[in-house]
Design a protein around this motif. Structure first.
Motif, PDB file in Angstrom:
ATOM      1  N   LEU A   1      -6.646  -7.281  -1.025  1.00  0.00           N
ATOM      2  CA  LEU A   1      -6.769  -6.187  -1.557  1.00  0.00           C
ATOM      3  C   LEU A   1      -7.315  -5.978  -3.056  1.00  0.00           C
TER       4      LEU A   1
ATOM      5  N   GLN B   1       0.753  -1.291   0.207  1.00  0.00           N
ATOM      6  CA  GLN B   1      -0.126   0.022  -0.003  1.00  0.00           C
ATOM      7  C   GLN B   1       0.903   1.355  -0.016  1.00  0.00           C
TER       8      GLN B   1
ATOM      9  N   HIS C   1      -2.088  -8.843  -4.575  1.00  0.00           N
ATOM     10  CA  HIS C   1      -3.394  -8.080  -4.147  1.00  0.00           C
ATOM     11  C   HIS C   1      -4.262  -9.078  -3.763  1.00  0.00           C
TER      12      HIS C   1
END
Length: 204
Positions: free
Chosen positions: A154, A42, A149
């Motif tokens: 995510l 991130q 991800h």
């Protein structure tokens, strides 16, 4: 100066702090891409996002070496500052699997994660409907990016956008591509791997 910003010898910014780099576990770039923990991933994306947002506000100074003398006028070379990849129509990255009536046209293309959004890759092609058929390194980078991800639960929203007004002649089109790679610092282009410590370009 923001934490982690350090000037290196070629006046580029190295956008990772020692704390960020400890979020990686090296598996060997020739065998597997570097695994990132969720916080490091991130953080990496946010740094790119913040940089590219500043580019939208104040485009970086064009490097003189990107263009040959006499080829920088608007009559012979499109202005890279006049191309905003985020405003182009979005397509699925699997577009190349669909049947097309023709091979397409000369174009620049931009791979974008629209979730944030961030521009990941800039490319050029003389046949926009054919470029990604077969082997393309960026396909592997995207698989690695999607995988990590998924691993961290995510969301990503990968897409591709084409700018179909690119020069038909190869050299002017490649000069424009280089200018846009420099301007946006797209992390999947090899020119920017050291700039971002891009972790998704390993593997086979």
């Amino acid at each position: 100066m923001d934490r982690g910003l350090a000037i290196v010898s070629d006046d580029q910014l190295l956008l990772f702090s020692p704390e960020d780099l400890r979020g990686y576990r090296s598996l060997g770039r020739q065998e597997e891409f570097l695994e990132m923990d969720c916080v490091a991933l991130q953080s990496w994306k946010q740094r790119i996002f913040q940089y590219q947002q500043q580019v939208k506000i104040s485009p970086p100074t064009e490097q003189g070496t990107l263009f040959d003398p006499g080829l920088t006028s608007s009559s012979t070379q499109p202005d890279p500052d006049g191309i905003n990849p985020f405003n182009l129509p979005q397509q699925n990255t699997e577009f190349w699997r669909w049947k097309a009536a023709d091979q397409g046209t000369a174009a620049l293309y931009f791979v974008i994660d629209y979730e944030l959004p961030i521009l990941l890759y800039v490319g050029e092609t003389v046949k926009s409907n054919q470029r990604w058929k077969g082997v393309h390194d960026c396909k592997r980078y995207l698989l690695n990016y999607r995988q990590i991800h998924y691993q961290h639960q995510l969301t990503s929203m990968l897409g591709i956008a084409f700018w179909a007004e690119a020069p038909v002649a190869t050299r002017p089109r490649q000069r424009l591509e280089s200018a846009l790679i420099y301007k946006w610092r797209s992390p999947f282009n090899k020119e920017n791997w050291d700039f971002w410590a891009t972790p998704f370009v390993g593997g086979k």
